[in-house]
Design an enzyme around this catalytic site. Structure first.
Site, PDB file in Angstrom:
ATOM      1  N   GLN A 157      -5.715   2.773  18.455  1.00 18.14           N
ATOM      2  CA  GLN A 157      -6.748   2.794  17.408  1.00 18.14           C
ATOM      3  C   GLN A 157      -7.787   1.730  17.701  1.00 18.14           C
ATOM      4  O   GLN A 157      -7.398   0.624  18.059  1.00 18.14           O
ATOM      5  CB  GLN A 157      -6.101   2.568  16.039  1.00 18.14           C
ATOM      6  CG  GLN A 157      -5.320   3.775  15.606  1.00 18.14           C
ATOM      7  CD  GLN A 157      -4.845   3.706  14.153  1.00 18.14           C
ATOM      8  OE1 GLN A 157      -4.267   4.648  13.666  1.00 18.14           O
ATOM      9  NE2 GLN A 157      -5.050   2.608  13.469  1.00 18.14           N
TER      10      GLN A 157
ATOM     11  N   ASN B 154       0.815  -1.228   0.000  1.00 18.95           N
ATOM     12  CA  ASN B 154       0.000   0.000   0.000  1.00 18.95           C
ATOM     13  C   ASN B 154       0.850   1.281   0.000  1.00 18.95           C
ATOM     14  O   ASN B 154       0.381   2.334   0.425  1.00 18.95           O
ATOM     15  CB  ASN B 154      -0.997  -0.009   1.170  1.00 18.95           C
ATOM     16  CG  ASN B 154      -0.314  -0.212   2.512  1.00 18.95           C
ATOM     17  OD1 ASN B 154       0.907  -0.063   2.616  1.00 18.95           O
ATOM     18  ND2 ASN B 154      -1.071  -0.545   3.534  1.00 18.95           N
TER      19      ASN B 154
ATOM     20  N   HIS C 242      -7.638   6.237  10.037  1.00 16.47           N
ATOM     21  CA  HIS C 242      -6.531   5.506   9.405  1.00 16.47           C
ATOM     22  C   HIS C 242      -7.035   4.765   8.153  1.00 16.47           C
ATOM     23  O   HIS C 242      -7.534   3.650   8.239  1.00 16.47           O
ATOM     24  CB  HIS C 242      -5.962   4.501  10.424  1.00 16.47           C
ATOM     25  CG  HIS C 242      -4.666   3.895  10.013  1.00 16.47           C
ATOM     26  ND1 HIS C 242      -3.914   3.115  10.849  1.00 16.47           N
ATOM     27  CD2 HIS C 242      -3.970   3.940   8.851  1.00 16.47           C
ATOM     28  CE1 HIS C 242      -2.823   2.724  10.235  1.00 16.47           C
ATOM     29  NE2 HIS C 242      -2.846   3.203   9.015  1.00 16.47           N
TER      30      HIS C 242
ATOM     31  N   ARG D  35       2.941   6.399  12.176  1.00 19.89           N
ATOM     32  CA  ARG D  35       2.247   5.864  13.350  1.00 19.89           C
ATOM     33  C   ARG D  35       2.036   6.993  14.359  1.00 19.89           C
ATOM     34  O   ARG D  35       2.925   7.848  14.545  1.00 19.89           O
ATOM     35  CB  ARG D  35       3.047   4.746  14.028  1.00 19.89           C
ATOM     36  CG  ARG D  35       3.019   3.412  13.305  1.00 19.89           C
ATOM     37  CD  ARG D  35       1.598   2.815  13.256  1.00 19.89           C
ATOM     38  NE  ARG D  35       1.555   1.580  12.499  1.00 19.89           N
ATOM     39  CZ  ARG D  35       1.180   1.464  11.227  1.00 19.89           C
ATOM     40  NH1 ARG D  35       0.789   2.530  10.546  1.00 19.89           N
ATOM     41  NH2 ARG D  35       1.156   0.294  10.625  1.00 19.89           N
TER      42      ARG D  35
HETATM   43  P1  NAD Z   1      10.097   0.674   4.556  1.00 21.31           P
HETATM   44  O1  NAD Z   1      10.556  -0.477   5.366  1.00 21.31           O
HETATM   45  O2  NAD Z   1      10.172   0.564   3.078  1.00 21.31           O
HETATM   46  O3  NAD Z   1      10.907   1.971   4.977  1.00 21.31           O
HETATM   47  C1  NAD Z   1      11.119   2.319   6.287  1.00 21.31           C
HETATM   48  C2  NAD Z   1      12.307   3.270   6.324  1.00 21.31           C
HETATM   49  O4  NAD Z   1      12.412   3.780   7.642  1.00 21.31           O
HETATM   50  C3  NAD Z   1      13.625   2.573   6.000  1.00 21.31           C
HETATM   51  O5  NAD Z   1      14.282   3.268   4.963  1.00 21.31           O
HETATM   52  C4  NAD Z   1      14.388   2.639   7.305  1.00 21.31           C
HETATM   53  O6  NAD Z   1      15.780   2.754   7.135  1.00 21.31           O
HETATM   54  C5  NAD Z   1      13.787   3.879   7.944  1.00 21.31           C
HETATM   55  N1  NAD Z   1      13.967   3.908   9.395  1.00 21.31           N
HETATM   56  C6  NAD Z   1      13.676   2.966  10.311  1.00 21.31           C
HETATM   57  N2  NAD Z   1      14.014   3.365  11.541  1.00 21.31           N
HETATM   58  C7  NAD Z   1      14.542   4.606  11.411  1.00 21.31           C
HETATM   59  C8  NAD Z   1      15.081   5.533  12.326  1.00 21.31           C
HETATM   60  N3  NAD Z   1      15.178   5.264  13.622  1.00 21.31           N
HETATM   61  N4  NAD Z   1      15.525   6.699  11.834  1.00 21.31           N
HETATM   62  C9  NAD Z   1      15.461   6.959  10.498  1.00 21.31           C
HETATM   63  N5  NAD Z   1      14.969   6.126   9.593  1.00 21.31           N
HETATM   64  C10 NAD Z   1      14.507   4.948  10.037  1.00 21.31           C
HETATM   65  O7  NAD Z   1       8.605   0.971   5.044  1.00 21.31           O
HETATM   66  P2  NAD Z   1       7.475   1.769   4.268  1.00 21.31           P
HETATM   67  O8  NAD Z   1       6.719   0.854   3.393  1.00 21.31           O
HETATM   68  O9  NAD Z   1       8.051   3.000   3.686  1.00 21.31           O
HETATM   69  O10 NAD Z   1       6.502   2.131   5.492  1.00 21.31           O
HETATM   70  C11 NAD Z   1       6.957   2.946   6.547  1.00 21.31           C
HETATM   71  C12 NAD Z   1       5.927   2.990   7.659  1.00 21.31           C
HETATM   72  O11 NAD Z   1       4.761   3.661   7.221  1.00 21.31           O
HETATM   73  C13 NAD Z   1       5.407   1.624   8.112  1.00 21.31           C
HETATM   74  O12 NAD Z   1       6.291   0.981   9.007  1.00 21.31           O
HETATM   75  C14 NAD Z   1       4.103   1.988   8.760  1.00 21.31           C
HETATM   76  O13 NAD Z   1       4.299   2.346  10.111  1.00 21.31           O
HETATM   77  C15 NAD Z   1       3.648   3.210   7.967  1.00 21.31           C
HETATM   78  N6  NAD Z   1       2.541   2.887   7.045  1.00 21.31           N
HETATM   79  C16 NAD Z   1       1.352   3.530   7.228  1.00 21.31           C
HETATM   80  C17 NAD Z   1       0.278   3.229   6.410  1.00 21.31           C
HETATM   81  C18 NAD Z   1      -1.045   3.939   6.559  1.00 21.31           C
HETATM   82  O14 NAD Z   1      -2.069   3.450   6.068  1.00 21.31           O
HETATM   83  N7  NAD Z   1      -1.072   5.085   7.197  1.00 21.31           N
HETATM   84  C19 NAD Z   1       0.409   2.253   5.415  1.00 21.31           C
HETATM   85  C20 NAD Z   1       1.651   1.658   5.230  1.00 21.31           C
HETATM   86  C21 NAD Z   1       2.702   1.970   6.067  1.00 21.31           C
END
Ligand code: NAD
Length: 394
Positions: A316, A149, A335, A287
């Site tokens: 949530q 997504n 959300h 989040r």
């Molecule tokens: P991803 O794994 O592709 O990317 C996550 C990135 O965060 C990575 O590049 C990682 O290096 C970085 N990261 C992790 N810890 C870090 C820190 N302490 N400091 C800096 N960078 C850090 O994940 P994604 O697909 O891009 O999704 C990211 C987040 O978005 C998910 O974990 C989820 O919480 C959220 N999300 C929300 C929805 C929604 O409907 N609102 C949907 C999907 C994902």
């Protein structure tokens, strides 16, 4: 790295022959599926796969693959408290499927109760509702449908940045309320062009946000634990920051796109918010708990932060009296950014794929695994427990 980030997580169905063979040789296992209620919309629209009524297409999948003797599905939205169906089913569940939009928080207490639990699947992206440390210790596999997504969320981020910067919500409200006060709206309406926009994390979503914002002729910034390829930095003309603080100080808009884990919990506390430019905006679709709930309300009320948007809350569903609902100048939604109908088709297929692989003892796609064989294997997460402090940390 690039191919990993750009991969779309395209999903395919499984070999039903293999499933059938395995199905006939083993006893029945309970799969607890915690989803949101579909209501009238869910009954009418079968494509709302993420709701209880349509159960990620699992009922049909089980029938098609003749898995009725093999799997017992318990599908419910009832997830809160000791008497909830989710809680009561936990002791017999081998698999728990949950989703970030209506999370079944698997904290230490629940994992202790779930003695037979082997696999926790996230229907979507983001597995912070599971205590990963406890999962490691118990040898529970945690998997999510990575990539499913990410475009859906990136589009939502761009929409909410524009809604804030252009002052859309008050303008829309004027129309609904029969008003016509141009100056009142223009007072806080800007172009996005030439503004400094930064993302905290440039993973699958963060990178897509940067790509989508490039044509707006903004100054792009990012901070991440891992640096993007030099070629991508050049193509996007994006400035790298080695700390969140450094990014927060220069940006007019900050968008948060990192997972929630112990390093990122309350990353935006009173101190971080005070470092941000006066009059800047935040869009957080990552989040809720990455923000200190009350520090944000204070920063908005004091006019230090001009506006806040996003779709993630903690816990949530958000309580009716959650202070973000009523704070000034927000453009929050429930959300749903990652649960568009397009996204639901992808993550439902991904869940079936993961479950099928597990039943057949086939390896899972590497990019879907968060915890495997007692270790956190996704580099986006750290060990620890982002489910802790349910009551004390908001
Ligand atoms: P991803 O794994 O592709 O990317 C996550 C990135 O965060 C990575 O590049 C990682 O290096 C970085 N990261 C992790 N810890 C870090 C820190 N302490 N400091 C800096 N960078 C850090 O994940 P994604 O697909 O891009 O999704 C990211 C987040 O978005 C998910 O974990 C989820 O919480 C959220 N999300 C929300 C929805 C929604 O409907 N609102 C949907 C999907 C994902």
């Amino acid at each position: 790295m690039l191919s990993h980030i750009l991969r779309k997580g395209v999903l395919s169905s499984n070999s039903s022959t293999l499933i059938r063979r395995y199905a006939s040789t083993n006893g029945q296992q309970t799969v607890l599926v915690v989803l949101y209620e579909g209501g009238e919309a869910g009954k009418k629209n079968k494509n709302i796969l993420g709701c209880v009524e349509n159960a990620l297409g699992l009922r049909e999948w089980i029938k098609e693959n003749k898995l009725d003797n093999r799997l017992k599905l318990v599908v419910t939205s009832d997830k809160q408290g000791e008497n909830s169906l989710a809680e009561k089913t936990l002791p017999e569940a081998s698999v728990v499927i949950s989703q970030p939009f209506w999370p079944c928080y698997l904290d230490q207490t629940r994992i202790d109760k779930a003695k037979k639990l082997k696999l926790a699947i996230t229907a979507g992206v983001g597995s912070d509702h599971v205590n990963l440390e406890a999962a490691c210790k118990r040898g529970i596999t945690v998997a999510e449908v990575s990539g499913s997504n990410v475009v859906s969320v990136a589009e939502h981020v761009v929409m909410q940045i524009l809604a804030l910067v252009r002052n859309f919500i008050p303008a829309y409200n004027q129309v609904v309320n029969g008003e016509w006060d141009i100056a009142k709206i223009a007072d806080k309406a800007y172009d996005l062009e030439n503004k400094h926009v930064g993302t905290v994390a440039a993973g699958r979503i963060g990178l897509r946000v940067l790509q989508r914002l490039k044509p707006f002729d903004v100054h792009l910034h990012y901070y991440d634990k891992f640096r993007l390829d030099k070629s991508i930095e050049k193509e996007l003309n994006v400035t790298y920051h080695s700390s969140v603080e450094s990014l927060a100080k220069v940006c007019d808009v900050v968008t948060i796109n990192c997972p929630l884990h112990p390093e990122t919990e309350h990353m935006f506390d009173k101190k971080m918010l005070s470092l941000m430019k006066k009059g800047s905006y935040i869009v957080n679709t990552a989040r809720g708990k990455i923000m200190d709930r009350d520090a944000l309300v204070d920063a908005i009320k004091s006019n230090h932060i001009e506006g806040y948007a996003g779709d993630v809350w903690y816990p949530q569903p958000a309580a009716k009296d959650h202070p973000w609902r009523s704070m000034p100048r927000h453009a929050m939604t429930p959300h749903y950014s990652g649960t568009t109908l397009d996204a639901q088709a992808r993550y439902a297929a991904g869940v079936r794929e993961i479950l099928g692989n597990w039943l057949n003892e086939r390896p899972q796609r590497e990019e879907y695994l968060i915890v495997d064989k007692g270790k956190v294997v996704s580099r986006a997460y750290t060990e620890g427990d982002a489910t802790k402090g349910h009551s004390e940390k908001k």
